[in-house]
Design a protein around this motif. Structure first.
Motif, PDB file in Angstrom:
ATOM      1  N   ARG A  75       9.396   1.399  -1.458  1.00 35.54           N
ATOM      2  CA  ARG A  75      10.377   0.754  -2.339  1.00 35.54           C
ATOM      3  C   ARG A  75      10.755  -0.623  -1.816  1.00 35.54           C
ATOM      4  O   ARG A  75      10.936  -1.579  -2.594  1.00 35.54           O
ATOM      5  N   LEU A  76      10.877  -0.752  -0.492  1.00 40.85           N
ATOM      6  CA  LEU A  76      11.214  -2.043   0.096  1.00 40.85           C
ATOM      7  C   LEU A  76      10.101  -3.045  -0.153  1.00 40.85           C
ATOM      8  O   LEU A  76      10.360  -4.195  -0.560  1.00 40.85           O
ATOM      9  N   ARG A  77       8.852  -2.619   0.061  1.00 38.89           N
ATOM     10  CA  ARG A  77       7.721  -3.513  -0.173  1.00 38.89           C
ATOM     11  C   ARG A  77       7.669  -3.938  -1.645  1.00 38.89           C
ATOM     12  O   ARG A  77       7.418  -5.110  -1.961  1.00 38.89           O
ATOM     13  N   ASP A  78       7.935  -2.992  -2.538  1.00 37.15           N
ATOM     14  CA  ASP A  78       7.920  -3.319  -3.969  1.00 37.15           C
ATOM     15  C   ASP A  78       9.032  -4.310  -4.320  1.00 37.15           C
ATOM     16  O   ASP A  78       8.838  -5.217  -5.142  1.00 37.15           O
ATOM     17  N   ALA A  79      10.203  -4.135  -3.702  1.00 34.67           N
ATOM     18  CA  ALA A  79      11.306  -5.061  -3.946  1.00 34.67           C
ATOM     19  C   ALA A  79      10.949  -6.465  -3.482  1.00 34.67           C
ATOM     20  O   ALA A  79      11.237  -7.461  -4.164  1.00 34.67           O
ATOM     21  N   PHE A  80      10.306  -6.552  -2.337  1.00 34.66           N
ATOM     22  CA  PHE A  80       9.888  -7.862  -1.846  1.00 34.66           C
ATOM     23  C   PHE A  80       8.809  -8.469  -2.748  1.00 34.66           C
ATOM     24  O   PHE A  80       8.775  -9.687  -2.954  1.00 34.66           O
ATOM     25  N   ALA A  81       7.936  -7.640  -3.279  1.00 36.99           N
ATOM     26  CA  ALA A  81       6.859  -8.137  -4.141  1.00 36.99           C
ATOM     27  C   ALA A  81       7.431  -8.832  -5.378  1.00 36.99           C
ATOM     28  O   ALA A  81       6.859  -9.826  -5.859  1.00 36.99           O
TER      29      ALA A  81
END
Length: 250
Positions: free
Chosen positions: A220-226
């Motif tokens: 979820r964190l990686r997706d938020a950064f994306a």
């Protein structure tokens, strides 16, 4: 945190580049001045003071960060606790701290010691985070990692975000003319979401928010950064205070 700070030194500096530009301009270090940089980390702000023609000393509690600063060179660096370190009295024209002063366990003792080290009329320039709820970057971390949980108490890095409290601390140490200037600029967590995620996983706030057993939190964190990737990197909203004051001791 100290080893993470040294490993990601370049990203830490790039993270706050826009805020640092304002910090450097307000500090306005001049040739021939004696400068003490408090909580210098890997030394970017110390090197910038030296490049302006000052005699600059950077101090930090972190031995790995100071080792990295010495490796990069450009100024003098020491491991020191500014709450107790015996700096010679009336020695410095300027005390700088870019995101370092917030971590003092005993702020009155630290600022009193820094005041003793300053020459009469010397100036203090701090760059500090505003309150946590005013910083989008924290909201992004919280919403990705623990969207349904009560956030933990704010960490020490927000300890100077309240102007009233900070003004009282500085005036109690003998500083006068305390002023706060707001800076609203994004911070950059890296060139892409993958790098930003690796960088963020070493941060105090992320460690506090991660919950055991939540195997999807990092995704979820990686997706938020994306969703926040730009040609300039992963950008998140941020607010800081530039705090300036002078030593009133005659």
């Amino acid at each position: 945190m100290s080893e993470h700070r040294a490993r990601f030194a370049a990203i830490f500096d790039e993270e706050v580049r826009r805020h640092n530009e304002r910090f450097r301009a307000v500090a306005a270090v001049r040739p021939g001045e004696d400068v003490l940089d408090v909580g210098c980390g890997t030394g970017e702000s110390t090197r910038e003071a030296a490049a302006a023609g000052a005699t600059a000393l950077g101090v930090d509690l972190s031995a790995p960060a100071i080792a990295k600063a010495r490796e990069l060179g450009g100024a003098v660096f020491e491991v020191a606790d500014v709450q107790t370190h015996p700096f010679p009295a009336d020695t410095f024209d300027v005390v700088l701290s870019r995101f370092g002063a917030m971590f003092f366990p005993d702020p009155p003792a630290a600022f009193a010691n820094l005041a003793r080290a300053l020459r009469p009329g010397g100036r203090l320039v701090l760059l500090v985070w505003q309150d946590r709820d005013r910083n989008e970057w924290y909201s992004v971390l919280r919403d990705a990692l623990a969207p349904d949980a009560e956030p933990p108490p704010p960490g020490p890095h927000f300890s100077l975000g309240d102007p009233g409290r900070t003004r009282a601390l500085l005036e109690g140490a003998g500083f006068t003319g305390v002023e706060f200037t707001e800076v609203r600029e994004p911070v950059c967590y890296g060139p892409d979401a993958a790098t930003a995620t690796e960088f963020a996983l070493g941060l105090l706030d992320v460690k506090q928010l991660l919950r055991d057993g939540d195997e999807h939190a990092v995704t979820r964190l990686r997706d938020a950064f994306a969703t926040r990737e730009t040609p300039e990197g992963v950008l998140l909203g941020a607010r800081t205070w530039l705090v300036t004051a002078r030593l009133s001791r005659a």
